[in-house]
Design a protein around this motif. Structure first.
Motif, PDB file in Angstrom:
ATOM      1  N   PHE A 103       5.111   4.049 -43.192  1.00 40.61           N
ATOM      2  CA  PHE A 103       3.692   4.044 -42.807  1.00 40.61           C
ATOM      3  C   PHE A 103       3.516   4.483 -41.357  1.00 40.61           C
ATOM      4  CE2 PHE A 103       0.165   1.547 -40.906  1.00 40.61           C
ATOM      5  CZ  PHE A 103      -0.897   2.124 -41.593  1.00 40.61           C
ATOM      6  N   VAL A 104       4.289   3.897 -40.453  1.00 41.99           N
ATOM      7  CA  VAL A 104       4.169   4.240 -39.030  1.00 41.99           C
ATOM      8  C   VAL A 104       4.626   5.676 -38.779  1.00 41.99           C
ATOM      9  CG1 VAL A 104       5.056   3.721 -36.721  1.00 41.99           C
ATOM     10  CG2 VAL A 104       4.321   1.866 -38.215  1.00 41.99           C
ATOM     11  N   ILE A 105       5.663   6.124 -39.493  1.00 40.74           N
ATOM     12  CA  ILE A 105       6.100   7.518 -39.358  1.00 40.74           C
ATOM     13  C   ILE A 105       4.972   8.470 -39.771  1.00 40.74           C
ATOM     14  CG2 ILE A 105       7.598   9.273 -40.415  1.00 40.74           C
ATOM     15  CD1 ILE A 105       9.862   7.244 -40.309  1.00 40.74           C
ATOM     16  N   THR A 106       4.263   8.127 -40.843  1.00 39.72           N
ATOM     17  CA  THR A 106       3.131   8.952 -41.284  1.00 39.72           C
ATOM     18  C   THR A 106       2.067   9.046 -40.205  1.00 39.72           C
ATOM     19  OG1 THR A 106       3.498   8.325 -43.597  1.00 39.72           O
ATOM     20  CG2 THR A 106       1.326   9.213 -43.034  1.00 39.72           C
ATOM     21  N   LEU A 107       1.701   7.900 -39.627  1.00 40.02           N
ATOM     22  CA  LEU A 107       0.694   7.901 -38.560  1.00 40.02           C
ATOM     23  C   LEU A 107       1.167   8.712 -37.357  1.00 40.02           C
ATOM     24  CD1 LEU A 107      -0.569   4.182 -38.586  1.00 40.02           C
ATOM     25  CD2 LEU A 107      -1.502   6.162 -39.787  1.00 40.02           C
ATOM     26  N   ALA A 170      -2.464  11.182 -44.875  1.00 40.58           N
ATOM     27  CA  ALA A 170      -1.721  12.440 -44.950  1.00 40.58           C
ATOM     28  C   ALA A 170      -2.523  13.515 -45.678  1.00 40.58           C
ATOM     29  CB  ALA A 170      -0.380  12.211 -45.643  1.00 40.58           C
ATOM     30  N   MET A 171      -3.205  13.133 -46.752  1.00 42.14           N
ATOM     31  CA  MET A 171      -4.022  14.104 -47.493  1.00 42.14           C
ATOM     32  C   MET A 171      -5.210  14.581 -46.669  1.00 42.14           C
ATOM     33  SD  MET A 171      -3.985  12.489 -51.352  1.00 42.14           S
ATOM     34  CE  MET A 171      -5.070  13.773 -51.977  1.00 42.14           C
ATOM     35  N   TYR A 172      -5.846  13.654 -45.971  1.00 39.91           N
ATOM     36  CA  TYR A 172      -7.022  14.019 -45.171  1.00 39.91           C
ATOM     37  C   TYR A 172      -6.650  14.996 -44.061  1.00 39.91           C
ATOM     38  CZ  TYR A 172     -11.191  13.548 -42.280  1.00 39.91           C
ATOM     39  OH  TYR A 172     -12.312  13.815 -41.549  1.00 39.91           O
ATOM     40  N   PHE A 173      -5.508  14.773 -43.442  1.00 37.10           N
ATOM     41  CA  PHE A 173      -5.084  15.634 -42.333  1.00 37.10           C
ATOM     42  C   PHE A 173      -4.146  16.757 -42.786  1.00 37.10           C
ATOM     43  CE2 PHE A 173      -6.408  11.782 -40.123  1.00 37.10           C
ATOM     44  CZ  PHE A 173      -7.137  12.311 -39.060  1.00 37.10           C
ATOM     45  N   GLU A 174      -3.994  16.899 -44.107  1.00 35.59           N
ATOM     46  CA  GLU A 174      -3.247  18.004 -44.717  1.00 35.59           C
ATOM     47  C   GLU A 174      -1.794  18.074 -44.242  1.00 35.59           C
ATOM     48  OE1 GLU A 174      -5.555  21.491 -43.947  1.00 35.59           O
ATOM     49  OE2 GLU A 174      -7.127  20.922 -45.368  1.00 35.59           O
ATOM     50  N   VAL A 175      -1.138  16.924 -44.247  1.00 35.87           N
ATOM     51  CA  VAL A 175       0.295  16.894 -43.915  1.00 35.87           C
ATOM     52  C   VAL A 175       1.084  16.219 -45.047  1.00 35.87           C
ATOM     53  CG1 VAL A 175       0.001  16.958 -41.403  1.00 35.87           C
ATOM     54  CG2 VAL A 175       0.000  14.744 -42.598  1.00 35.87           C
TER      55      VAL A 175
END
Length: 335
Positions: A103-107, A170-175
């Motif tokens: 989770f933190v890696i995603t952020l 991740a989907m919202y920011f396209e990553v």
């Protein structure tokens, strides 16, 4: 007592041979057929212009080393968690520790792009702390929330929540494609620089775990006994959880989430060597290393030449084992 010493000694002496053998198989065989002679030359007479040498040096060797290290790290983390909580279902994958790291890696990928590998490992450790704190925090305020089955349910719910939020971000920011490798494991894309950085962090966690082994053994006997023997239980748990954070955070940063290693291996080790964590921790490390390396090799050949995610292989073993533990022990803490 004699046999209880001989079994751990036999495991620690024989396991390196089996680990080296499975690592050699991992390096020699893959989707592309590369001769043993070429493998030998890629190690001792590396030619930067030879594609086969590049595959061995930059892909197969880092991959083999990574699964060995991650297997050891997760197995020791699971053993420590089971010891300090006296919970037979405790493991990084079930108690939100893995999910917190991912989770933190995603952020971090979304909001702090361009992080170094060193910073990524540290943030992954921070995520491990957050995940564990959430699960055990909720468990402590819910009635019987710290019982094995309820804590596993809480861990699953919080882990799913963190994964869902991370996926949405991740989907919202396209990553999504970048982030997915941390949730689906990326053993085939191990970063050599990250691998070299992971080694000292992971070994620090193992050293802390081994140094805490005697205290963990006493703690596993029960709170009253531990306090009666003069143990400072809160300090011991904090130090032991530091080992778990180092080990899990490093493992997730290196290859992503891998489930069930920290659940299955400590139980198998405890069955073989007994309840003394001075033996359980080092034996879990070598058995975990061999187990995950073997799972990695198996994952390549289930649907050859296509790779099956390594998490599928560990789940095929881990899910039935998880159900067996629930059936055998019910909702009680390990005695």
């Amino acid at each position: 007592m004699k046999s209880s010493f001989h079994r751990p000694f036999a495991i620690l002496i024989s396991s390196p041979f089996f680990i080296c053998a499975i690592a050699l198989i991992s390096i020699l065989y893959g989707t592309k057929d590369i001769s043993t002679f070429t493998v030998w030359n890629s190690i001792f007479h590396f030619d930067v212009n030879n594609i086969d040498h590049q595959i061995i040096r930059t892909s197969r060797i880092p991959r083999a080393l990574a699964v060995i290290l991650v297997g050891a790290f997760l197995a020791v983390a699971g053993a420590v968690m089971q010891g300090i909580t006296r919970n037979y279902l405790a493991s990084p994958s079930l108690m939100g520790v893995n999910d917190g790291s991912a989770f933190v890696i995603t952020l971090a990928i979304v909001f702090i792009p361009g992080l170094t590998n060193y910073q990524m490992i540290l943030l992954s450790m921070l995520g491990s702390c957050i995940g564990a704190a959430l699960v055990f925090g909720f468990g402590s305020i819910i009635r019987n929330g710290l019982s094995p089955v309820r804590l596993a349910i809480i861990g699953t719910v919080i882990g799913t929540f963190l994964s869902s939020v991370a996926t949405a971000v991740a989907m919202y920011f396209e990553v999504s494609q970048t982030v997915s490798s941390w949730y689906n494991t990326k053993v085939q894309m191990v970063d050599l620089e990250m691998l070299l950085l992971a080694i000292p962090f992971g070994f620090l966690g193992i050293i802390i775990a081994i140094a805490s082994a005697r205290a963990i053994t006493i703690s596993s006997l029960g709170e009253d006994i531990a306090v009666g023997l003069g143990q400072k239980t809160k300090a011991m748990r904090l130090i032991s959880m530091l080992a778990v954070v180092c080990l899990t955070g490093t493992a997730v940063a290196l290859v992503g989430k891998i489930a069930f290693v920290g659940l299955v291996i400590p139980h198998i080790t405890r069955f073989i060597v007994g309840e003394d964590y001075r033996y359980i921790i080092p034996c879990s490390a070598v058995l975990g290393a061999f187990f995950l390396a073997l799972c990695d090799v198996v994952s390549r050949y289930i649907n050859f030449p296509y790779e099956t995610p390594i998490g599928v292989v560990t789940a095929l073993i881990g899910v039935p084992f998880f159900l067996y533990l629930i059936r055998r022990f019910g909702g009680e803490n390990r005695g």
